[in-house]
Design a protein around this motif. Structure first.
Motif, short mmCIF file in Angstrom:
data_model
loop_
_atom_site.label_atom_id
_atom_site.label_comp_id
_atom_site.label_asym_id
_atom_site.label_seq_id
_atom_site.Cartn_x
_atom_site.Cartn_y
_atom_site.Cartn_z
N ASN A 94 -53.83 22.56 77.71
CA ASN A 94 -54.02 21.11 77.82
C ASN A 94 -54.01 20.42 76.46
O ASN A 94 -54.71 19.44 76.25
CB ASN A 94 -55.31 20.81 78.56
N ARG A 95 -53.16 20.92 75.56
CA ARG A 95 -53.11 20.28 74.25
C ARG A 95 -51.94 19.31 74.13
O ARG A 95 -50.83 19.60 74.58
CB ARG A 95 -52.97 21.35 73.15
N ILE A 96 -52.22 18.18 73.52
CA ILE A 96 -51.15 17.28 73.08
C ILE A 96 -50.71 17.80 71.72
O ILE A 96 -51.48 17.76 70.76
CB ILE A 96 -51.65 15.83 72.98
N LEU A 97 -49.52 18.34 71.64
CA LEU A 97 -49.10 19.03 70.42
C LEU A 97 -48.61 18.06 69.35
O LEU A 97 -48.67 18.36 68.16
CB LEU A 97 -48.00 20.05 70.75
N GLU A 98 -48.11 16.92 69.80
CA GLU A 98 -47.44 16.04 68.84
C GLU A 98 -47.20 14.68 69.49
O GLU A 98 -46.85 14.61 70.67
CB GLU A 98 -46.08 16.70 68.52
N ILE A 99 -47.43 13.64 68.71
CA ILE A 99 -46.93 12.32 69.10
C ILE A 99 -46.21 11.76 67.88
O ILE A 99 -46.78 11.68 66.81
CB ILE A 99 -48.06 11.37 69.55
N ASP A 100 -44.94 11.44 68.04
CA ASP A 100 -44.14 10.99 66.91
C ASP A 100 -43.76 9.52 67.13
O ASP A 100 -43.06 9.19 68.10
CB ASP A 100 -42.90 11.86 66.77
N THR A 101 -44.20 8.67 66.22
CA THR A 101 -44.00 7.23 66.43
C THR A 101 -42.61 6.76 66.03
O THR A 101 -42.19 5.68 66.44
CB THR A 101 -45.06 6.43 65.64
N VAL A 102 -41.91 7.54 65.22
CA VAL A 102 -40.53 7.16 64.88
C VAL A 102 -39.58 7.63 65.99
O VAL A 102 -38.74 6.87 66.48
CB VAL A 102 -40.11 7.75 63.52
N ASP A 103 -39.73 8.88 66.39
CA ASP A 103 -38.87 9.41 67.45
C ASP A 103 -39.33 8.96 68.84
O ASP A 103 -38.60 9.14 69.82
CB ASP A 103 -38.81 10.94 67.38
N ARG A 104 -40.52 8.39 68.88
CA ARG A 104 -41.10 7.94 70.16
C ARG A 104 -41.11 9.04 71.20
O ARG A 104 -40.57 8.88 72.31
CB ARG A 104 -40.36 6.72 70.68
N ILE A 105 -41.67 10.17 70.82
CA ILE A 105 -41.81 11.27 71.78
C ILE A 105 -43.21 11.85 71.69
O ILE A 105 -43.90 11.70 70.67
CB ILE A 105 -40.79 12.41 71.53
N ALA A 106 -43.60 12.49 72.77
CA ALA A 106 -44.80 13.32 72.77
C ALA A 106 -44.37 14.72 73.16
O ALA A 106 -43.47 14.89 73.98
CB ALA A 106 -45.83 12.79 73.76
N VAL A 107 -45.02 15.72 72.56
CA VAL A 107 -44.81 17.10 72.97
C VAL A 107 -46.15 17.59 73.49
O VAL A 107 -47.16 17.52 72.77
CB VAL A 107 -44.32 17.97 71.80
N VAL A 108 -46.16 18.02 74.73
CA VAL A 108 -47.44 18.36 75.37
C VAL A 108 -47.36 19.68 76.13
O VAL A 108 -46.29 20.11 76.54
CB VAL A 108 -47.88 17.25 76.37
N GLU A 109 -48.53 20.27 76.31
CA GLU A 109 -48.66 21.39 77.23
C GLU A 109 -48.82 20.83 78.65
O GLU A 109 -49.16 19.66 78.83
CB GLU A 109 -49.86 22.24 76.82
N PRO A 110 -48.58 21.69 79.66
CA PRO A 110 -48.52 21.16 81.03
C PRO A 110 -49.86 20.69 81.59
O PRO A 110 -49.89 19.87 82.49
CB PRO A 110 -47.98 22.35 81.84
#
Lengths: 455, 455
Positions: A94-110
């Motif tokens: 349940n970790r939010i691995l990354e939020i990138d404000t330039v690429d406007r993406i989040a990388v998350v666990e399920p």
């Protein structure tokens, strides 16, 4: 079974493998009514991709079915256990691995909860739109599995629009990386979106790259009361035809409005036959609401009440969010359907549901994501009354038949699971069904992943 | 071959079956450079679904490969003929069957030209966004096959976002209906989007249900001149991070600007190292442009020139649209790459391309859908000079390698075809490739549909 558990323990910490029948029984079902479920042999709660791979390797070696689960808030039985299965709960990943404000993406666990991602994105000035009503509980993995929707979809689309890359553990334990981190990409078949809505039947999503939007301004809402459902649906069509893009366009019928009033004492107008809620998150929402108010009035609204500010808007939205709990409280057990029709057929759909309720002598309250033509007829019944329960199930099925007749689909956002298997076959037809089964076979040749779901 | 043609003629009018080698040879290729092609046995031009089914039944019976074609404006060789194939040209199936302003959908045949659909939608107050630069020629079927993009994608997304339902003739001639007419739907695996970008390798699209948007206000543009590519890319990142959503955000490097000037005498500023074009179609585009102008200035722009009106904006856009023809005119033959990277890596990508150009002693002009991180490095060379041609191909490949290294994809919108087959395998890896091949096998077990493309 001793074999299964001891093999699982070779790659998982003890506390992540739970075989106590009292515990495993509590993982047997999601929130759907009328769906069969079995007794899991074991529940596993991995924390890493490698642990998920280990689980799938063991399952493949022993030919044991695996049922992936998120928060089990689903409404179609897609997360229901089958007898002797491994329940693979992803809630600890349940970790939010990354939020990138330039690429406007989040990388998350399920296992990340939808609302947690939404809040984390908001803290960075970003927005993850899909907002199913279970958003405070449900997980992104579950949202991907069901292709979840919500209130915002009328403007922002469903989960599928936001999933751009996935890491997936396959049935045999291999890791597939599919999709991208880029805004665009057409390298090969779109396997990423094939997983969205696949209900855990093609692989185990262990990591997702999600596209985010800039946070919009706070939305401003209005409520419009109509003397008939048909008039409210006319307003919905006029709003669409007028080129308006509300951030929310919801309809509640009289049954629903009364139930909400009874539960919340909100003082919604009980004399109305249909209540329409519209909201805009545009730069000048009051102007947009003004245009929509005029269309509502032209369609026959007896009253149009715009919210003065964000707080009043939130109250109106609370009314909508209370609809299902209120219907449950008013009537005991409910069975929530999820038929979407072309927007232009919405009035026919709602009239048809009312006729079905009459014919089966049942209370069926309807709330709808009206802007999407996605209706949620809520069949209310007493499960202790066998005849009423039978009528409830029969009316539920007739509602799907009506949806198909009107050019719609049996499920706009809740999925198929076990609840609508027979109906999926009807919607897809034999050619479509054969190809879907062929695709399943490619990803899961031994049929171990969530067997008995979809088809 | 006599067999093939006479069997085809049993279900097609004579004029729809063309076997004259002079004619068939003219259908051998699309617009890609450096791609192998073969000599078609016959070109068929069906007008109905039944005729397409007939073609596929004959092809299956005789085990003859079929290469579907639209306007052949593709840039990856995906529409190139193979020896002895049936070229199945969909250009005569060019009817817009329906535009519905309430449901906001269009139903079209595959041969409808993109610009014709756009104009027909605009006449109803609606908008079909995908706008590849070939939009006056290319067909919707081809757009679906390649997953086409364009200038508007930075705000509106690519073809995939707009295809909600398809009728597809399968390899064996059966008709598959997949997807929906509704705004939402999650009934089974998303086979519809599996077809988007599949380059005709899974089936023949014969009818598409497309989602439309309300027509936005006319866009207003600005041009910003930068003393370095890095500064322009900084501006792109700042615009994204600032939460702005331009309807266009394009970058042209010095080489491209000069070529455009030479061809069009537009008087673009030749002293600049990079020119950024931004546009907004919001309710108050001048305000949005003002904010973006400030960000450009802060990033080091030497001049920012906002258009005063729609006509001036259109002129700026013409400069961008002239980029490819201008580079071709300036340098003879070109090879257009299509690498997309995360927006945050755009500067590294452009620097890397400049280094590759230096290393190979070649002119490589770059224009980019900067807001999407989607670059089009245009390798210029003289095909009569064998060494230069070899260097051109080598630099083209290095550009893809660089894109992958930066977390990008080998193709943002042009597709794989034959041009990038080896690179698709590199991007997908062995597990992904195996699954893609498995999917192909489900839809086309005899391998008759566009063989030799993708993988």
């Amino acid at each position: 079974m001793g074999d299964l558990i001891s093999l699982l323990r070779t790659g998982l910490p003890d506390e992540a493998v739970m075989a106590d029948p009292d515990v495993t029984a509590s993982y047997a079902t999601d929130m759907a009514s009328f769906c069969d479920s079995g007794a899991p042999a074991v529940v596993v709660l991995p924390r890493t991709v490698e642990q998920v791979q280990h689980v799938m390797r063991v399952a493949t070696e022993l030919r044991v079915p695996v049922v992936p689960q998120g928060a089990r808030t689903g409404l179609s039985g897609a997360a229901n256990a089958s007898d002797g299965c491994v329940v693979l709960s992803l809630t600890r990943m349940n970790r939010i691995l990354e939020i990138d404000t330039v690429d406007r993406i989040a990388v998350v666990e399920p296992g990340v909860v939808n609302a947690e991602l939404s809040r984390a994105a908001a803290a960075e000035g970003l927005y993850y739109p899909p907002d199913p009503s279970s958003w405070e509980q449900c997980t992104i993995g579950g949202n991907i599995g069901t292709g979840a929707g919500g209130l915002c979809c009328v403007k922002y689309g469903v989960t599928s629009e936001y999933v751009i890359g996935l890491d997936v553990v396959l049935a045999d334990g291999r890791l597939l990386r599919t999709g991208r981190r880029t805004a665009k990409g057409v390298a090969g078949y779109d396997l990423t979106r094939l997983f969205v809505g696949s209900e855990g039947s093609l692989g185990i999503v262990v990591r997702a790259v999600l596209s985010l939007k800039p946070a919009p301004p706070a939305q401003l809402a209005l409520a419009a009361e109509f003397p008939s459902v048909a008039a409210a649906c006319d307003a919905v069509c006029a709003i669409s035809q007028g080129g308006h893009v509300p951030s929310l366009l919801e309809l509640m019928d009289r049954t629903t409005v009364r139930a909400v009033n009874d539960m919340t004492r909100m003082g919604l107008p009980e004399t109305t036959e249909a209540l329409l809620l519209a909201a805009f998150d545009t730069p000048d929402p009051a102007a947009d609401l003004g245009a929509v108010a005029a269309l509502c009035t032209a369609a026959g609204a007896s009253a149009v009440v715009p919210a003065e500010d964000a707080a009043e808007s939130e109250l109106l939205l609370q009314a909508r969010r209370s609809a299902l709990p209120a219907l449950e409280r008013a009537t005991g057990t409910t069975m929530i359907d999820d038929v979407a029709v072309p927007r232009s057929r919405l009035a026919e759909m709602l009239d048809g549901v009312a006729a079905i309720a009459d014919r089966y002598d049942l209370v069926i309250g309807v709330c709808a994501h009206a802007g999407d033509g996605n209706t949620h007829p809520v069949v209310c019944f007493d499960p202790a009354d066998a005849d009423q329960a039978r009528r409830a199930r029969a009316s539920f099925d007739e509602i799907m038949a009506l949806g198909l007749e009107l050019g719609g689909t049996i499920t706009g956002e809740h999925g198929v699971g076990v609840l609508k298997k027979d109906w999926l076959a009807r919607e897809l037809g034999p050619v479509g069904l054969e190809l879907q089964r062929g695709v399943k076979q490619v990803f899961d040749p031994l049929g171990l992943l969530n067997p008995g779901k979809l088809f």
